[in-house]
Scaffold this active site. Structure first.
Site, PDB file in Angstrom:
ATOM      1  N   PRO A   2      27.711 -12.391   8.618  1.00  0.00           N
ATOM      2  CA  PRO A   2      28.135 -10.975   8.598  1.00  0.00           C
ATOM      3  C   PRO A   2      26.963 -10.074   8.996  1.00  0.00           C
ATOM      4  CG  PRO A   2      28.721 -12.092   6.545  1.00  0.00           C
ATOM      5  CD  PRO A   2      27.826 -13.016   7.303  1.00  0.00           C
ATOM      6  N   GLU A   3      27.206  -9.184   9.939  1.00  0.00           N
ATOM      7  CA  GLU A   3      26.172  -8.255  10.372  1.00  0.00           C
ATOM      8  C   GLU A   3      26.551  -6.846   9.912  1.00  0.00           C
ATOM      9  OE1 GLU A   3      24.291  -8.848  14.098  1.00  0.00           O
ATOM     10  OE2 GLU A   3      25.006 -10.903  14.290  1.00  0.00           O
TER      11      GLU A   3
END
Ligand SMILES: [Zn+2]
Length: 270
Positions: A2-3
Site C-alpha cells: 500500500p502506498e
C-alpha cells in the site's frame, strides 16, 4: 505494497464514520511489527476525534493520545458494523460504538502503536524522518529543487527514500518521472529548476489521480469498504516492459534500481 494513495483512500473510506465513536475494546491477535505501547484495556472509553494521515501512517486521534496505524506490506483495514469472527490474518479489532476497525495483514509488517501525543518519543521515532506531504501546500517546487541539489543519488532513489517528499512509492515515482520526461537514473543534483518544477507537478498529478481513482493496484489492496483500486490499469510505464510507450510508441524499458523495478521510456525520458 500500500502506498500513499491507498492509505489516503483507506482514510477517507472510514474517517467520517468513526469520528465521534467511543472505543469499547481493543482485541489483539498475533504480534505485529511493533508493540502497542499500552495495555489494550486502557483504550476502552476513549473517544475517536478523527483520522489523519502522515506519509503512510494513519493517525487515529483520541480524546487522549493517538493510535498510529501502518498497513505494512500487505495490510488492509475494514470498518464494519458487525464483522465475522477474526480470521487467521486479522490482527486487531478496534471495537467502537460505531463499528469495528479491523486490520487484515497476511505478512504482518503492519503496525498499531499507541502514543500519548504526537510529540511522544514513539511517535517522533515513526513520524520524525518523514519529508513534506506531496499533496499539501508546503510541497513547493523551489524548496523541492533546493533539496534535490543536495542529493547525488539517482532521482528515482531520492523519491523513494521519502525524506525529501514522502509517499512517492515505486509505482508513482516511475509514473511521475515519465510525465516529467526525466530518466530515473539522472542524479538528483543535476536536475534543473525547470525540470524539478515539472517533476513536482507530475508527482502531484499522479498521486492526486490515484487517490481520485481509489488507490492503485495491488492484488491485495482494498479500502475499508472492501473495494479494490484500478490505477494500475492506466499506468503509462509501470509494469509495461516491452509494451509500446503511450506517447512515442517505443518499447517501455525495465531496469533494477536498488532492487526495485523501474520502468521508463528511453525516448521520452532524458
Ligand atoms: Zn516514449
Amino acid at each position: 505494497m500500500p502506498e500513499l494513495p491507498e492509505v489516503e483512500v483507506t482514510r477517507r473510506s472510514f474517517a467520517d464514520r468513526i469520528a465521534g465513536a467511543q472505543v469499547l475494546q481493543l482485541r489483539l491477535g498475533k504480534p505485529l511489527r511493533w508493540p502497542l505501547g499500552c495495555e489494550p484495556q486502557a483504550l476502552a472509553g476513549r473517544q475517536v476525534r478523527g483520522v489523519r494521515r502522515r506519509g503512510k501512517y494513519l493517525l487515529v486521534d483520541l480524546d487522549a493520545g493517538l493510535l498510529l496505524v501502518h498497513l505494512g506490506m500487505s495490510g488492509s483495514l475494514s470498518f464494519q458494523d458487525a464483522p465475522p469472527p477474526p480470521g487467521l490474518h486479522d490482527h486487531f479489532d478496534l471495537v467502537t460504538s460505531r463499528g469495528t476497525l479491523r486490520l487484515n495483514d497476511p505478512r504482518r509488517f503492519g503496525a498499531l502503536v499507541h502514543a500519548p501525543s504526537e510529540d511522544a518519543p514513539v511517535a517522533r521515532k515513526l513520524l520524525g524522518g518523514l519529508g513534506v506531504e506531496p499533496l499539501e501546500a508546503d510541497f513547493d517546487p523551489q524548496v523541492f529543487h533546493a533539496g534535490l541539489r543536495l542529493r547525488r543519488a539517482p532521482i528515482k532513489q531520492v523519491l523513494l527514500a521519502g525524506d525529501l517528499v514522502v509517499g512517492v512509492g515505486n509505482i508513482y515515482a516511475s509514473e511521475a518521472l515519465f510525465l516529467a520526461g526525466i530518466r530515473p537514473t539522472t542524479r538528483a543534483c543535476r536536475i534543473s529548476l525547470e525540470r524539478a518544477t515539472r517533476l513536482h507537478a507530475a508527482i502531484r498529478q499522479v498521486l492526486a489521480r490515484a487517490v481520485e481513482k481509489g488507490g492503485s493496484t495491488l492484488r491485495d489492496f482494498s479500502n475499508a469498504w472492501g473495494e479494490s483500486g484500478y490505477f494500475q490499469l492506466e499506468a503509462m510505464v509501470y509494469d509495461r516492459e516491452g509494451e509500446p510507450c503511450r506517447v512515442c510508441g517505443q518499447a517501455v524499458r525495465r531496469m533494477l534500481q536498488g532492487q526495485r523495478a523501474t520502468y521508463f521510456c528511453g525516448t521520452c525520458q532524458r
